[in-house]
Design a protein around this motif. Structure first.
Motif, mmCIF file in Angstrom:
data_model
loop_
_atom_site.group_PDB
_atom_site.id
_atom_site.type_symbol
_atom_site.label_atom_id
_atom_site.label_comp_id
_atom_site.label_asym_id
_atom_site.label_seq_id
_atom_site.Cartn_x
_atom_site.Cartn_y
_atom_site.Cartn_z
ATOM 1 N N ALA A 1 -8.718 -0.468 5.927
ATOM 2 C CA ALA A 1 -8.516 0.895 5.439
ATOM 3 C C ALA A 1 -8.512 1.868 6.609
ATOM 4 O O ALA A 1 -9.313 1.748 7.534
ATOM 5 N N GLY A 2 -7.590 2.804 6.583
ATOM 6 C CA GLY A 2 -7.503 3.809 7.628
ATOM 7 C C GLY A 2 -6.755 3.362 8.862
ATOM 8 O O GLY A 2 -6.521 4.168 9.769
ATOM 9 N N THR A 3 -6.363 2.090 8.923
ATOM 10 C CA THR A 3 -5.718 1.577 10.134
ATOM 11 C C THR A 3 -4.462 0.766 9.849
ATOM 12 O O THR A 3 -3.394 1.035 10.396
ATOM 13 N N LEU A 4 -4.579 -0.247 8.992
ATOM 14 C CA LEU A 4 -3.478 -1.191 8.799
ATOM 15 C C LEU A 4 -3.459 -1.735 7.380
ATOM 16 O O LEU A 4 -4.500 -2.116 6.839
ATOM 17 N N TYR A 5 -2.267 -1.777 6.802
ATOM 18 C CA TYR A 5 -2.030 -2.487 5.548
ATOM 19 C C TYR A 5 -0.915 -3.489 5.808
ATOM 20 O O TYR A 5 0.242 -3.108 6.012
#
Length: 228
Positions: free
Chosen positions: A105-109
């Motif tokens: 979360a907040g960085t990469l999906y």
């Protein structure tokens, strides 16, 4: 509600091979969590945009833990409208989506999907593999990459194979570029493809999507004029 581990300042990168045809590679004016919510949940813009595309019967299952420990999964199904004169007007589309466990979360999906269809000729001969990679650029910017591969379950002769790949990739490319354009418009960012409708009371941004203008939040659509 989807919950992912936060990055806690660790360096996170997508370890999936980005195989296939890259149909989208854009940086959008939105944080990565909001980008994911917009594109991959029952968001307001998602519903409006699908309606604009004349897609109906949308069903999205909740994100749940994969029983094999491969991340989180869900299934999206819908009836897709087709504007090709030699194809059925609608087709049933089902996409099985997986968020990989290295997503943060907040960085990469990092997501993979397998898409099947019912309706068009030869659709039982192939399926579509899609990889979505959403990365944080800054607090207010994120990138999205979409990669597509056509996989065959049966032997298909050359001419038909070429037609399947051309039409499938073109349709997905149009959908995702238009969806990204709609998100830009919602955030007030103007692009070369953005046109402006002047009314007596105000000015509203529109995004050109496959021949029609899409205004987020509005319930009507305005035919675009050719811009030379």
């Amino acid at each position: 509600m989807l919950t992912l581990t936060e990055s806690a300042n660790e360096t996170v990168s997508c370890t999936c091979p980005h195989n296939g045809r890259q149909i989208v590679n854009e940086v959008l004016p939105v944080g990565v969590d909001e980008m994911f919510t917009t594109f991959f949940t029952n968001s307001k813009l998602y519903i409006e945009f699908q309606a604009h595309k004349k897609n109906t019967d949308i069903v999205q299952t909740p994100w749940t833990d994969d029983p094999n420990g491969k991340g989180k999964t869900r299934v999206v199904s819908l009836t897709a409208y087709t504007n090709q004169s030699f194809l059925p007007k609608t087709s049933k589309v089902t996409e099985h989506q997986t968020i990989h466990p290295w997503s943060r979360a907040g960085t990469l999906y990092s997501m993979s999907a397998e898409t099947t269809m019912k309706g068009p000729p030869m659709c039982d001969s192939f399926y579509i593999e899609i990889h979505y990679c959403l990365n944080r650029v800054s607090d207010n910017e994120s990138s999205i990459g979409v990669y597509v591969q056509i996989k065959y379950k049966k032997s298909v002769f050359g001419l038909m194979k070429g037609m399947i790949e051309k039409m499938t990739i073109a349709g997905l490319e149009e959908f995702w570029k238009d969806f990204c354009g709609a998100l830009r418009t919602e955030k007030g960012e103007r692009t070369p493809d953005t046109v402006k409708k002047i009314t007596k009371k105000n000015s509203l941004p529109e995004i050109r999507t496959g021949g029609a203008s899409f205004v987020p939040g509005r319930k009507y659509f305005i035919l675009s004029k050719r811009m030379d």
